[in-house]
Design a protein around this motif. Sequence first.
Motif, short mmCIF file in Angstrom:
data_model
loop_
_atom_site.label_atom_id
_atom_site.label_comp_id
_atom_site.label_asym_id
_atom_site.label_seq_id
_atom_site.Cartn_x
_atom_site.Cartn_y
_atom_site.Cartn_z
N THR A 18 0.89 -1.37 -0.20
CA THR A 18 -0.06 -0.03 0.07
C THR A 18 0.91 1.26 -0.04
O THR A 18 0.56 2.25 -0.65
CB THR A 18 -0.89 0.00 1.26
OG1 THR A 18 -1.80 -1.10 0.99
CG2 THR A 18 -1.68 1.30 1.22
N ILE A 19 2.02 1.23 0.76
CA ILE A 19 2.47 2.39 0.77
C ILE A 19 3.90 2.46 0.26
O ILE A 19 4.78 3.66 0.14
CB ILE A 19 2.86 2.89 2.54
CG1 ILE A 19 3.90 1.99 3.30
CG2 ILE A 19 1.44 2.87 3.21
CD1 ILE A 19 4.10 2.26 4.59
N GLY A 20 4.32 1.27 -0.26
CA GLY A 20 5.80 1.12 -0.81
C GLY A 20 6.82 0.67 0.03
O GLY A 20 6.56 0.98 1.21
N ILE A 21 7.75 -0.09 -0.41
CA ILE A 21 8.65 -0.77 0.37
C ILE A 21 9.55 0.46 1.17
O ILE A 21 9.84 0.18 2.45
CB ILE A 21 9.52 -1.78 -0.29
CG1 ILE A 21 10.23 -2.74 0.45
CG2 ILE A 21 10.39 -1.05 -1.29
CD1 ILE A 21 9.53 -3.72 1.31
N GLU A 22 10.01 1.41 0.50
CA GLU A 22 10.83 2.36 1.27
C GLU A 22 10.03 2.93 2.55
O GLU A 22 10.51 3.11 3.53
CB GLU A 22 11.32 3.35 0.16
CG GLU A 22 12.25 2.94 -0.85
CD GLU A 22 13.55 2.24 -0.30
OE1 GLU A 22 14.04 2.76 0.63
OE2 GLU A 22 13.71 1.43 -0.88
N SER A 23 8.93 3.30 2.19
CA SER A 23 7.95 4.01 3.19
C SER A 23 7.75 3.01 4.34
O SER A 23 7.78 3.04 5.48
CB SER A 23 6.68 4.44 2.84
OG SER A 23 6.98 5.59 1.80
N TYR A 24 7.68 1.64 4.00
CA TYR A 24 7.23 0.54 4.74
C TYR A 24 8.73 0.39 5.87
O TYR A 24 8.54 0.24 7.11
CB TYR A 24 7.05 -0.76 4.14
CG TYR A 24 7.05 -1.93 5.33
CD1 TYR A 24 5.77 -2.29 5.88
CD2 TYR A 24 7.91 -2.75 5.36
CE1 TYR A 24 5.89 -3.10 7.01
CE2 TYR A 24 8.13 -3.87 6.20
CZ TYR A 24 7.07 -4.09 7.24
OH TYR A 24 6.89 -5.06 7.79
N ILE A 25 9.81 0.44 5.16
CA ILE A 25 11.06 0.63 6.03
C ILE A 25 11.21 1.63 6.83
O ILE A 25 11.59 1.45 8.01
CB ILE A 25 12.32 0.43 5.22
CG1 ILE A 25 12.17 -1.03 4.31
CG2 ILE A 25 13.79 0.46 5.73
CD1 ILE A 25 13.21 -1.10 3.21
N LYS A 26 10.86 2.84 6.49
CA LYS A 26 10.53 3.98 7.42
C LYS A 26 9.67 3.73 8.60
O LYS A 26 10.11 4.17 9.65
CB LYS A 26 10.49 5.25 6.60
CG LYS A 26 11.57 5.79 5.71
CD LYS A 26 10.89 6.95 5.03
CE LYS A 26 12.12 7.57 3.67
NZ LYS A 26 11.53 8.61 3.29
N LEU A 27 8.68 3.18 8.32
CA LEU A 27 7.70 2.73 9.25
C LEU A 27 8.29 2.07 10.46
O LEU A 27 8.08 2.19 11.65
CB LEU A 27 6.44 2.28 8.52
CG LEU A 27 5.20 2.31 9.54
CD1 LEU A 27 4.64 3.56 9.88
CD2 LEU A 27 4.14 1.54 8.99
N CYS A 28 8.98 1.11 9.95
CA CYS A 28 9.63 -0.02 10.64
C CYS A 28 10.81 0.71 11.60
O CYS A 28 10.71 0.40 12.85
CB CYS A 28 10.15 -1.29 10.10
SG CYS A 28 8.88 -2.17 9.09
N LYS A 29 11.52 1.45 11.07
CA LYS A 29 12.72 2.27 11.59
C LYS A 29 12.13 3.05 12.89
O LYS A 29 12.47 3.04 14.08
CB LYS A 29 13.32 3.02 10.77
CG LYS A 29 14.40 2.15 10.00
CD LYS A 29 15.16 3.08 9.22
CE LYS A 29 16.06 2.25 8.12
NZ LYS A 29 16.84 3.16 7.17
#
Length: 95
Positions: A18-29
């Motif tokens: 939904t948000i894109g892999i880069e945004s997902y990684i930022k969310l995880c961080k």
Amino acid sequence: MKINLDDLVGTQRDIAETIGIESYIKLCKSFGGDTIYIQKYSELQKLERNAEIKAKYNGYNSSQLAREYDLSERYVRIICSNGNLDGQLSIFDDI
């Protein structure tokens, strides 16, 4: 970091799609390990609606706004008064 969608499962994959892999990684961080609540879209729409009502409110048109937005006059007044009607006491007010 080389993470792709195939590395993720279930809801985590859905979020990344939904948000894109880069945004997902930022969310995880930022929020990894935390429990977060994602508001319903309808609640975001209410925020926008309430802002429109407040912008149109002139102190005398609660009836018109109630009809326009299919709300009660009382609810329009509550929206425009930030939750407190004139003369209404709070349990925290000194009497």
